[in-house]
Design a protein around this motif. Sequence first.
Motif, PDB file in Angstrom:
ATOM      1  N   ARG A  79      -8.320  -0.504   6.697  1.00 48.39           N
ATOM      2  CA  ARG A  79      -8.706   0.871   6.430  1.00 48.39           C
ATOM      3  C   ARG A  79      -8.636   1.103   4.919  1.00 48.39           C
ATOM      4  O   ARG A  79      -7.718   0.651   4.243  1.00 48.39           O
ATOM      5  N   THR A  85      -6.355  13.061   3.264  1.00 45.50           N
ATOM      6  CA  THR A  85      -4.963  12.896   3.662  1.00 45.50           C
ATOM      7  C   THR A  85      -4.896  12.152   4.992  1.00 45.50           C
ATOM      8  O   THR A  85      -5.881  12.052   5.741  1.00 45.50           O
ATOM      9  N   SER A  86      -3.710  11.638   5.302  1.00 42.11           N
ATOM     10  CA  SER A  86      -3.533  10.940   6.577  1.00 42.11           C
ATOM     11  C   SER A  86      -3.765  11.869   7.757  1.00 42.11           C
ATOM     12  O   SER A  86      -4.319  11.467   8.793  1.00 42.11           O
ATOM     13  N   TYR A  87      -3.351  13.137   7.576  1.00 42.26           N
ATOM     14  CA  TYR A  87      -3.564  14.114   8.644  1.00 42.26           C
ATOM     15  C   TYR A  87      -5.059  14.317   8.884  1.00 42.26           C
ATOM     16  O   TYR A  87      -5.524  14.336  10.030  1.00 42.26           O
ATOM     17  N   GLN A  89      -7.464  12.279   8.227  1.00 43.30           N
ATOM     18  CA  GLN A  89      -8.035  11.069   8.811  1.00 43.30           C
ATOM     19  C   GLN A  89      -7.748  10.993  10.311  1.00 43.30           C
ATOM     20  O   GLN A  89      -8.640  10.696  11.125  1.00 43.30           O
ATOM     21  N   ARG A  90      -6.467  11.259  10.688  1.00 44.47           N
ATOM     22  CA  ARG A  90      -6.095  11.201  12.110  1.00 44.47           C
ATOM     23  C   ARG A  90      -6.891  12.192  12.934  1.00 44.47           C
ATOM     24  O   ARG A  90      -7.426  11.877  13.997  1.00 44.47           O
ATOM     25  N   THR A 351       6.816   9.188   2.638  1.00 43.40           N
ATOM     26  CA  THR A 351       5.623   8.442   3.043  1.00 43.40           C
ATOM     27  C   THR A 351       4.432   8.929   2.226  1.00 43.40           C
ATOM     28  O   THR A 351       4.532   9.878   1.436  1.00 43.40           O
ATOM     29  N   ASP A 352       3.308   8.272   2.460  1.00 44.73           N
ATOM     30  CA  ASP A 352       2.090   8.694   1.758  1.00 44.73           C
ATOM     31  C   ASP A 352       1.731  10.124   2.113  1.00 44.73           C
ATOM     32  O   ASP A 352       1.331  10.912   1.250  1.00 44.73           O
ATOM     33  N   ASP A 353       1.893  10.466   3.415  1.00 43.26           N
ATOM     34  CA  ASP A 353       1.562  11.832   3.825  1.00 43.26           C
ATOM     35  C   ASP A 353       2.465  12.839   3.142  1.00 43.26           C
ATOM     36  O   ASP A 353       2.017  13.917   2.702  1.00 43.26           O
TER      37      ASP A 353
END
Length: 757
Positions: A79, A85-87, A89-90, A351-353
């Motif tokens: 990926r 953001t990770s959020y 993306q999810r 974390t990254d988030d």
Amino acid sequence: MQVLAEEILRPADNWLSFVVSESLRGAVGRASERLATDQTSARPSVDFAFSLWAQTLMSKEGYSSAVVVYDRNGKEVSRFAVGLTSYEQRELLTELFYREEDALLVVDREIADATVKYYGQWQHVLDRDVRPLGTIAVILSASQRALFRGEAPEQLRTSPSGQPEDFVRPISIFEYRDGRLWSTDNPVFIRGMKLPPEIETSLETSTRRFVWSDQVVEGHRFDLVYARDDADPSRVMALGLASLDVRWDLFSIVKHLLVYVFFALVAMAFLMARAIWYGREWKFGFREKLVLSFVVLSVAPVLLMAYYDRQLALDRLDENITSRLSQDLDLIQQRFSTTIVEDDDFSSGVTDDFCETVASDLGVDFSVFEGPRLKASSRPELYRASILDSRLMGTAYVNTVTLGRGFQKTRERIGDVNYLVGYRPLSVGGQIRGVLAVPALYQQQEIDKELAQRNAFVLGAYAFVLSIVIGIALFLANRFSKPLRDLSRAAESVGEGNLDIHLQAPARDEVGDLIRSFNHMTAELKANRENLAKAERELAWKEMAKQVAHEIKNPLTPIKLSIQHLVQAHKLGAKDFADILQRVSQTVIEQIDVLTRIASEFSNFARMPERKFERIELNGLVTETINLFREVKGIEFTSHLSPHPAVVVGDQDELRRVFINIVRNSVQAMELGGTISIDLAVEHQLCRIRIADSGPGIPDDVQAKVFQPNFSTKTDGTGLGLAIARKVIEDLDGTITLQSKVGAGTVVEMNIPLQHA
């Protein structure tokens, strides 16, 4: 700006849908071979998604986007995401896979000042036998701002943006709804401001789509272009640029002048090289040297000041960036101190988030290192793309962790870009657990803008000063060099014989003294020339009188003796008186003829010639001269004439006398006979006549005098024949020379230009 306005007002869905579909199609096409290889690998490559993303249209356009690769079992193998953001993306991936394959996902989200649209699409990757190898999903985020510059970091863009924000004047965007400002990125304008009535009227009544206007807000002047959205009549878009002041106008003039100067220097270098190539000397006058000296002496300190000013600006920018890095680290550390209080919080919560959330709240991107390795970052895509090193620099680790310094600054490099990074130890429970790092990576464009703006203003100021200096240099150079140029021209006139020149001395200085000395010199030369001319005239008259007396005396003597003999014979009553009378008469007549010839020769030499110029063919004139002497006994003539016409312009009688005089001299020198050879040739626009005899020759000491007036080796000669010949030939811009050797003969050569006018 109208082109950009068209870009804004076009249906964005169509374009962004095309970007997503085209990016997915390209990624699927490039992924099949790699996926077939990775199926047999125990650990798939982590940079696979980045290599796919870097070749997509999303990357080239610079949008916030992501590429996710799955194997045939649905397991994520790689990926890469930038600006998401990770959020996000999810959430998007979850919703995306509820859609069918190749179905386009479009999601709208309202934020403070704009609407952000998310696009997504997925597709299976098949082998040649149409068996599934895996799946690729792409997602894209695009706000209104993305139409001007991609939301990806500048270092991740795979093609130059070429957008207006790359200039010193950034373009601002304004959106009006129902006559009120609904959103803008310009802090000078306030949301809710009314659309100017004259603009609204022009948009409603004018057939033109775009309306230009100048507007002053809070003391700032803007150039704006307005356009109504055809799809939504209540929506009006505007683009604005801050108006340039006179400094930018000066900078623009300087840029054009530099271009002209460059081409002028190139042309000058070409002319110099061409002159050197052809062996000609490139001459710099005193004025040019003086101007060049002024310019060099002026440019050197200007360049030194420019360099010093640039270094000073860089130092100040460095200090400002350092101060901002320290302040940003303080803000991040305060946030961490309130949320990360225990080791477990640090181990599992950072974390990254988490970093992305803090960076979004504070407006500062940062990274967290645990030991020498990266733990988390608000911009993980930069580390995934290997643009930033995931290892902590040794100097930063030593100064923050080992030595415990509260702030450390290092200069790092990405390709050709240098940037600063600020480091600070991160303490949890009184112990240093990691290191906070804030790069000035995103501030590099701001630094470049500041430097460009400063350089533009400084260059304009320096160019203005330099142009004044050059103008003064030209004025002074002309003023200083004018007396010397006048003196040079006067010296040339003196060299041509004009002594009636008087220069005005400009001042009582060295140049003035030189001009006064020159005036005195020319006055002395003029007086000396007049005295010399007077003396030469007196001497010439004396010599002429002596020569005339000598020449007249010779025939008078036999006349006197003959008359005396006649008188004596008459007194004595000589029987043969008649014969005596006949002989005396013949002698007197002959001597009178000699006196007449002497008078004619002197007259021809002294008089100003009244010539009759005409075209003369010299081959015929030489043949005519040979025929006159062909009957002389004992003399043999040979001739070699030119097969081409030998035409000159001159007086035919004068040239005939020249040829006859030279041939007669040769005949008289060969009393016992001999040969006379006459050759005529045409070459190099000259006619060469060569008359050679086999006579006794002329001694060396006599050769130097043969062309002098009144010099003759014959008792009955006037000494004017060769002097007259030389004068005639030289008046035709020709030359005449004599070469002789005792016992071998004499050669006279004449060169006369053809078609002499």
